[in-house]
Design a protein around this motif. Structure first.
Motif: not given
Length: 372
Positions: A1-19
């Motif tokens: 697996m290899k991907l590149t993602i913008e930090r703000a989009a990654l932070l928002k998605a992770l913020g939704h699920v990690q809690s």
């Protein structure tokens, strides 16, 4: 697996699920978030076995694949990366670590196989009906403070979401109670909601749904079954088990004939309660209200800390009487009144009191009095 993602989009998605991930887990895979990269998007999933949150976002995917990594650690890393950074996530089958890179920062995180990650099925859910995000947020905000935290009465540890028909009109209603107070909020039932079963949505699920609603707009798709509830927020989705129990017949405790009606400035009353409660004993937190035509006297006595008395002007012209309440409960209810005036409807000092908001006919609150 290899991907590149913008930090703000990654932070928002992770913020939704990690809690949803508990800080302490006896099952290692439950500490991880599942990353699934395909085509031009990456999906994230986290679960505690009772609830699952999914979110996906756009990414540049060079090599599709799946892997799981520590949810809280990954979230904290991304949170501390500089704004505007492009984050690279890569995992090679021969290296048991997820490579996280952004600029000059590089991290290696331990992984667990994606095949071990538990997936919650969506079988048996009803046809979805749409509800406006603002309407769902209102139902939650007006009632969740009354959800019980007492584990022995587990069937009160959630929000009872159901439809009722009154005077020929279908309504979607949310009710919470802990046995000492009750909160009810309702709205006209959305199209398609009438056939859905009533469910008790757990407290943690309600908290997570409310968090997701902060980033949502427009309408939310809601599906329920006797065992599960699912909410679709656009890119994010929450699926949760519901509490297996019977919610009590709450209509029996809502007073209908309380004839002593008192109107009071909500903000002034809340401030007065807060001030006199400063010296109350922490366990009882009781405040006595002496109500007479034109005025109310609030009194708190504490054998160790002394006494507090304050008067508040009211609109009331009935017989004088005294009644006691838990100060915390009074403040919780006044905090939900949207207009300037709170309306209290009393029967007698030993009977439940009904509190309504003159500006919002869709909410009702019941407070059980204390002996003072």
């Amino acid at each position: 697996m290899k991907l590149t993602i913008e930090r703000a989009a990654l932070l928002k998605a992770l913020g939704h699920v990690q809690s949803v991930v508990e800080r302490r887990n006896t099952i290692p895979i439950l500490s991880n978030v599942l990353l699934s990269a395909e085509r031009e998007k990456v999906s994230f999933a986290a679960t505690d076995l009772d609830m699952e949150i999914l979110d996906d976002t756009v990414a540049q995917v060079d090599v599709p694949g799946q892997i799981t990594a520590p949810a809280h650690t990954l979230y904290e890393i991304v949170r501390k990366l500089p704004e505007g950074a492009d984050v690279s996530l890569s995992f090679q089958g021969d290296d048991p670590r997820l490579q996280v890179a952004a600029g000059r920062s590089k991290f290696n995180l331990p992984v667990l196989p994606a095949g071990d990650f538990p997936v919650m099925s969506s079988e048996g859910l009803s046809a979805p009906f749409a509800i406006e995000a603002a309407d769902l947020a209102r139902l939650i905000d007006k009632t969740r403070f009354a959800i019980s935290t007492e584990e022995t009465r587990y069937y009160l540890n959630g929000l009872y979401l159901h439809t009722v028909v009154e005077n020929g009109e279908a309504k979607l209603r949310a009710v919470a109670t802990d046995g000492h107070r009750l909160a009810l909020a309702e709205m006209p039932a959305p199209e398609g909601a009438a056939g859905a079963p009533g469910v008790i949505v757990p407290r943690k699920t309600i908290q997570e749904a409310r968090r997701l609603l902060e980033d949502a707009s427009g309408s939310i798709d809601l599906q329920v079954s006797p065992q599960k509830v699912r909410l679709d927020f656009g890119s994010a989705a929450l699926t949760s088990k519901v509490i297996d129990g019977a919610f009590p017949d709450y209509m029996r405790v809502i007073p209908r004939d309380n004839a002593k009606i008192m109107l009071v400035d909500n903000v002034l009353f809340a401030q007065a309660v807060d001030r006199v409660a400063t010296i109350s004993a922490e366990k009882s937190r009781s405040v006595k209200l002496a109500i007479e035509p034109g005025r109310m006297t609030l009194t708190v006595r504490n054998m160790e800390a002394g006494q507090a008395v304050e008067e508040v002007e009211i609109d009331y012209d009935g017989d004088s009487f005294e009644i006691g309440f838990n100060a915390r409960y009074l403040l919780d209810v006044t905090g939900q009144i949207g207009g300037e005036i709170a309306e209290f409807r009393f029967a007698d000092p030993a009977s439940p009191t009904l509190v309504v908001d003159p500006t919002d006919a869709g909410v009702r609150y019941v407070l059980m009095p204390l002996r003072v």
